[in-house]
Design a protein around this motif. Sequence first.
Motif, PDB file in Angstrom:
ATOM      1  N   LEU A  33      -6.421  -7.147   2.473  1.00  0.00           N
ATOM      2  CA  LEU A  33      -6.081  -6.796   3.854  1.00  0.00           C
ATOM      3  C   LEU A  33      -4.815  -7.530   4.301  1.00  0.00           C
ATOM      4  O   LEU A  33      -3.976  -6.960   5.008  1.00  0.00           O
ATOM      5  CB  LEU A  33      -7.228  -7.112   4.803  1.00  0.00           C
ATOM      6  N   ARG A  34      -4.667  -8.786   3.892  1.00  0.00           N
ATOM      7  CA  ARG A  34      -3.443  -9.532   4.224  1.00  0.00           C
ATOM      8  C   ARG A  34      -2.217  -8.881   3.605  1.00  0.00           C
ATOM      9  O   ARG A  34      -1.164  -8.797   4.228  1.00  0.00           O
ATOM     10  CB  ARG A  34      -3.558 -10.979   3.747  1.00  0.00           C
ATOM     11  N   VAL A  36      -1.868  -5.688   2.825  1.00  0.00           N
ATOM     12  CA  VAL A  36      -1.614  -4.458   3.576  1.00  0.00           C
ATOM     13  C   VAL A  36      -0.960  -4.797   4.917  1.00  0.00           C
ATOM     14  O   VAL A  36       0.006  -4.153   5.328  1.00  0.00           O
ATOM     15  CB  VAL A  36      -2.907  -3.647   3.800  1.00  0.00           C
ATOM     16  N   ALA A  37      -1.465  -5.827   5.595  1.00  0.00           N
ATOM     17  CA  ALA A  37      -0.928  -6.216   6.899  1.00  0.00           C
ATOM     18  C   ALA A  37       0.539  -6.619   6.801  1.00  0.00           C
ATOM     19  O   ALA A  37       1.314  -6.358   7.723  1.00  0.00           O
ATOM     20  CB  ALA A  37      -1.753  -7.354   7.495  1.00  0.00           C
ATOM     21  N   ALA A  38       0.917  -7.239   5.698  1.00  0.00           N
ATOM     22  CA  ALA A  38       2.315  -7.629   5.523  1.00  0.00           C
ATOM     23  C   ALA A  38       3.222  -6.409   5.407  1.00  0.00           C
ATOM     24  O   ALA A  38       4.361  -6.425   5.873  1.00  0.00           O
ATOM     25  CB  ALA A  38       2.463  -8.515   4.288  1.00  0.00           C
ATOM     26  N   ASP A  40       2.170  -3.023   6.352  1.00  0.00           N
ATOM     27  CA  ASP A  40       1.921  -2.033   7.397  1.00  0.00           C
ATOM     28  C   ASP A  40       0.834  -2.552   8.352  1.00  0.00           C
ATOM     29  O   ASP A  40      -0.353  -2.268   8.163  1.00  0.00           O
ATOM     30  CB  ASP A  40       1.481  -0.718   6.762  1.00  0.00           C
ATOM     31  N   PRO A  41       1.237  -3.323   9.367  1.00  0.00           N
ATOM     32  CA  PRO A  41       0.258  -3.921  10.277  1.00  0.00           C
ATOM     33  C   PRO A  41      -0.650  -2.906  10.984  1.00  0.00           C
ATOM     34  O   PRO A  41      -1.834  -3.179  11.186  1.00  0.00           O
ATOM     35  CB  PRO A  41       1.112  -4.674  11.295  1.00  0.00           C
ATOM     36  N   ALA A  44      -3.337  -1.815   8.575  1.00  0.00           N
ATOM     37  CA  ALA A  44      -4.312  -2.898   8.413  1.00  0.00           C
ATOM     38  C   ALA A  44      -5.255  -2.960   9.612  1.00  0.00           C
ATOM     39  O   ALA A  44      -6.463  -3.136   9.448  1.00  0.00           O
ATOM     40  CB  ALA A  44      -3.594  -4.229   8.227  1.00  0.00           C
ATOM     41  N   GLN A  45      -4.722  -2.803  10.813  1.00  0.00           N
ATOM     42  CA  GLN A  45      -5.564  -2.822  12.012  1.00  0.00           C
ATOM     43  C   GLN A  45      -6.559  -1.661  11.982  1.00  0.00           C
ATOM     44  O   GLN A  45      -7.732  -1.842  12.302  1.00  0.00           O
ATOM     45  CB  GLN A  45      -4.707  -2.752  13.277  1.00  0.00           C
ATOM     46  N   ASP A  46      -6.102  -0.491  11.594  1.00  0.00           N
ATOM     47  CA  ASP A  46      -7.005   0.664  11.482  1.00  0.00           C
ATOM     48  C   ASP A  46      -8.112   0.401  10.456  1.00  0.00           C
ATOM     49  O   ASP A  46      -9.274   0.745  10.685  1.00  0.00           O
ATOM     50  CB  ASP A  46      -6.236   1.928  11.084  1.00  0.00           C
ATOM     51  N   VAL A  48      -9.323  -2.540   9.497  1.00  0.00           N
ATOM     52  CA  VAL A  48     -10.247  -3.547  10.026  1.00  0.00           C
ATOM     53  C   VAL A  48     -11.179  -2.929  11.061  1.00  0.00           C
ATOM     54  O   VAL A  48     -12.385  -3.165  11.049  1.00  0.00           O
ATOM     55  CB  VAL A  48      -9.474  -4.745  10.617  1.00  0.00           C
TER      56      VAL A  48
END
Length: 86
Positions: A33-34, A36-38, A40-41, A44-46, A48
């Motif tokens: 997840l980290r 992915v967040a780096a 495409d934030p 990643a939010q979707d 989570v």
Amino acid sequence: MTDIGHLEDTDIDLAIDEGEAGERRATELANRLRMVAAEDPLLAQDLVEGLIVALDRAMGGTIREHLEGPALGVADKVLADPEQAR
């Protein structure tokens, strides 16, 4: 002296109990997840938010009982949204 390189936990074949295996899977998920967040934030939010909804369903609507702090705030927000809770 020979440098044999860096060993990863997955390089060592040890018997582990289910709790340790679950913890390793959770750590791997968090690491992914980290990553992915780096990149495409928003994605990643979707992810989570979808995970929170799915876990809440799987746990019979009790996910909030297992969270605290910021995680509880996020879960409250996500689960209060009728579009997300479907």
